[in-house]
Scaffold this motif. Structure first.
Motif, PDB file in Angstrom:
ATOM      1  N   LYS A   1      -4.867 -13.490  -7.870  1.00 31.25           N
ATOM      2  CA  LYS A   1      -5.872 -13.193  -8.883  1.00 31.25           C
ATOM      3  C   LYS A   1      -6.651 -11.966  -8.445  1.00 31.25           C
ATOM      4  CE  LYS A   1      -9.500 -15.201 -11.770  1.00 31.25           C
ATOM      5  NZ  LYS A   1     -10.310 -16.415 -12.069  1.00 31.25           N
ATOM      6  N   GLY A   2      -6.927 -11.095  -9.397  1.00 29.09           N
ATOM      7  CA  GLY A   2      -7.624  -9.854  -9.094  1.00 29.09           C
ATOM      8  C   GLY A   2      -6.682  -8.676  -9.184  1.00 29.09           C
TER       9      GLY A   2
ATOM     10  N   LYS B   1      -9.478 -11.926  -5.862  1.00 30.14           N
ATOM     11  CA  LYS B   1     -10.509 -12.919  -6.143  1.00 30.14           C
ATOM     12  C   LYS B   1      -9.967 -14.336  -6.006  1.00 30.14           C
ATOM     13  CE  LYS B   1     -12.631  -9.830  -9.577  1.00 30.14           C
ATOM     14  NZ  LYS B   1     -13.010  -9.678 -11.009  1.00 30.14           N
ATOM     15  N   ASP B   2     -10.901 -15.277  -5.876  1.00 26.39           N
ATOM     16  CA  ASP B   2     -10.622 -16.719  -5.916  1.00 26.39           C
ATOM     17  C   ASP B   2      -9.505 -17.132  -4.969  1.00 26.39           C
ATOM     18  OD1 ASP B   2     -12.563 -16.755  -7.847  1.00 26.39           O
ATOM     19  OD2 ASP B   2     -11.170 -16.949  -9.535  1.00 26.39           O
TER      20      ASP B   2
ATOM     21  N   ALA C   1       0.758 -15.031  -0.774  1.00 20.39           N
ATOM     22  CA  ALA C   1      -0.102 -14.169   0.030  1.00 20.39           C
ATOM     23  C   ALA C   1       0.110 -12.718  -0.355  1.00 20.39           C
ATOM     24  CB  ALA C   1       0.180 -14.362   1.519  1.00 20.39           C
ATOM     25  N   VAL C   2      -0.943 -11.923  -0.207  1.00 20.61           N
ATOM     26  CA  VAL C   2      -0.878 -10.473  -0.409  1.00 20.61           C
ATOM     27  C   VAL C   2      -1.445  -9.810   0.834  1.00 20.61           C
ATOM     28  CG1 VAL C   2      -1.721  -8.509  -1.742  1.00 20.61           C
ATOM     29  CG2 VAL C   2      -1.052 -10.612  -2.912  1.00 20.61           C
ATOM     30  N   ALA C   3      -0.669  -8.892   1.429  1.00 21.03           N
ATOM     31  CA  ALA C   3      -1.108  -8.180   2.629  1.00 21.03           C
ATOM     32  C   ALA C   3      -1.875  -6.916   2.259  1.00 21.03           C
ATOM     33  CB  ALA C   3       0.098  -7.829   3.493  1.00 21.03           C
TER      34      ALA C   3
END
Length: 437
Positions: free
Chosen positions: A369-370, A376-377, A405-407
């Motif tokens: 999200k974002g 976010k969140d 996950a996002v790096a």
């Protein structure tokens, strides 16, 4: 997910509603038939891609095929040919080659049928949700000549900003839009899997043409070479070969930074209309890739294996099943992150944001999200080089969950990397897990 290759016929999974972790955890697609025209006394062959879209490992099962079965099959019916359905870990794919012998020319209307999970050990609803058929009015007795793109494999798929896309196989993976950062290499190549889908060999010399930066509609005229083309080698009936088109020009760095985040590639087989006299009937493939304006690091997940779509993520603690109200309220996961940069770009993995959400049809390819540099969140966060994300809360409702996950989530590396990260579509690294009641 991504459908069969260009053209018909093929077997298509029913669009029936299903609970991913309950009624039917299997999602599958099939390539076009070979030969494309069902032919008397020949084997009908196709490639089958099957994915476990749940948080639980699925058991071994069977796949049954019938050469002519008009009525739907039920659990346990023996097929004219069968193959094993392997056990699948969460989000894992199996790539299988299926075939069934067809009958004589006087068989009349012929219904080819397939039931995935024919013994119903994965789902009792497989006859409704994992069965497909195709009816040919009659079986051909003629030699047929045709070509097909072989699409639909896990590596052809990606979820960019939540939307499912067919991804082009380019070299480099992220073509650079600024030649001076690419050591003098200012072009890229694209690779297509091409099949002789006819019943007889096809001589060499037919052309594959590629159009870069556009989805070409209506079809180009016969003889048009596009932005790049290549001659096909001789193909025996059923042969599948990787064909590379070289020398394609990427957009400039300025064009990319102004908003050209993806490039559309449209490819046509038989560019000169040797087999297909009507240019509109030539096999067509449309795919996308992401260019990058500068040679900067691109942090992304590492695939489970070369033929898988999900990533290398492992729950390392606790070493027991997660349970609602169990002894462990939090868990630890190890994420493997790689650098997908095309050139010599180096940089830090930075902050890693983690989300845990119930697995559903909208987040099979991961969740976030974002937007880049402003997520976010999130459920948990950590900074590398610590490869373990600790203290991830265990969901307190039983079921399957997507772990994403996002790096480099804070874009805290070099200015060049910030420009690249902000320009790239978000593709989370992900897997699935299950929480017991």
């Amino acid at each position: 997910f991504a459908g069969a290759g260009d053209g018909t016929p093929s077997l298509v999974q029913p669009k029936a509603p299903r609970a991913l972790a309950g009624a039917n955890p299997l999602q599958w697609t099939a390539t076009n038939f070979q030969p494309a025209v069902p032919t008397a006394n020949q084997k009908l062959t196709f490639i089958l891609y099957i994915q476990n879209v749940s948080g639980k490992k699925t058991p071994k099962g069977n796949i049954a095929l019938w050469s002519n079965l008009p009525a739907p099959a039920g659990c346990g019916m023996a097929g004219d040919s069968e193959l094993r359905l392997p056990a699948l870990d969460p989000m894992e794919f199996a790539t299988l080659t299926a075939s069934v012998p067809l009958g004589p020319a006087d068989a009349g209307p012929t219904t080819v049928r397939m039931l995935v999970d024919s013994t119903c050990v994965v789902s009792m609803q497989s006859p409704e949700l994992n069965q497909a058929s195709f009816t040919a009015p009659s079986l051909s007795t003629l030699d047929t000549r045709s070509l097909a793109f072989v699409d639909g494999a896990p590596l052809d798929m990606a979820f960019w900003n939540g939307d499912e896309m067919r991804v082009a196989r380019t070299d480099p993976k992220y073509p650079l839009g600024e030649p001076k950062f690419n050591y003098g290499v200012d072009t890229y190549s694209v690779i297509y899997a091409v099949q002789n889908s006819g019943s007889v060999p096809i001589a060499d010399g037919l052309r594959l043409a590629v159009y870069a930066g556009k989805d070409v509609k209506p079809p180009p005229p016969c003889g048009d070479a596009g932005d790049g083309s290549v001659r096909l080698p001789q193909l025996k009936d059923g042969d599948i070969k990787d064909i590379t088109v070289e020398g394609l020009k990427p957009p400039t760095a300025e064009e990319i930074l102004k908003g050209q985040k993806t490039v559309t590639l449209t490819a046509y087989l038989d560019a000169d209309c040797v087999l297909y006299k009507d240019p509109a009937k030539r096999p067509r493939s449309v795919s996308l890739f992401q260019p990058t304006p500068f040679d900067a690091p691109i942090m992304e997940g590492v695939r489970l294996k070369g033929d898988q779509a999900a990533d290398r993520i492992k729950i390392t603690y606790p070493r027991v099943a997660l349970k609602v109200g169990g002894a462990f309220s939090k868990f630890t996961a190890r994420f493997e992150i790689g650098n997908g940069a095309s050139g010599a770009g180096r940089g830090a993995v930075g902050a890693v944001y983690v989300w845990v959400r119930p697995l559903d049809e909208d987040n099979i390819g991961g969740y976030y999200k974002g937007s880049p540099c402003n997520f976010k969140d999130w459920t948990a966060k950590a900074s590398f080089p610590d490869v373990l994300i600790k203290d991830i809360p265990v969901p307190q409702v039983a079921g399957s969950y997507i772990l994403s996950a996002v790096a480099d989530g804070d874009c805290d590396s070099s200015p060049a990397q910030q420009s690249v990260v902000r320009n790239m579509a978000v593709t989370p690294t992900y897997t699935a897990f299950y929480v017991e009641p």
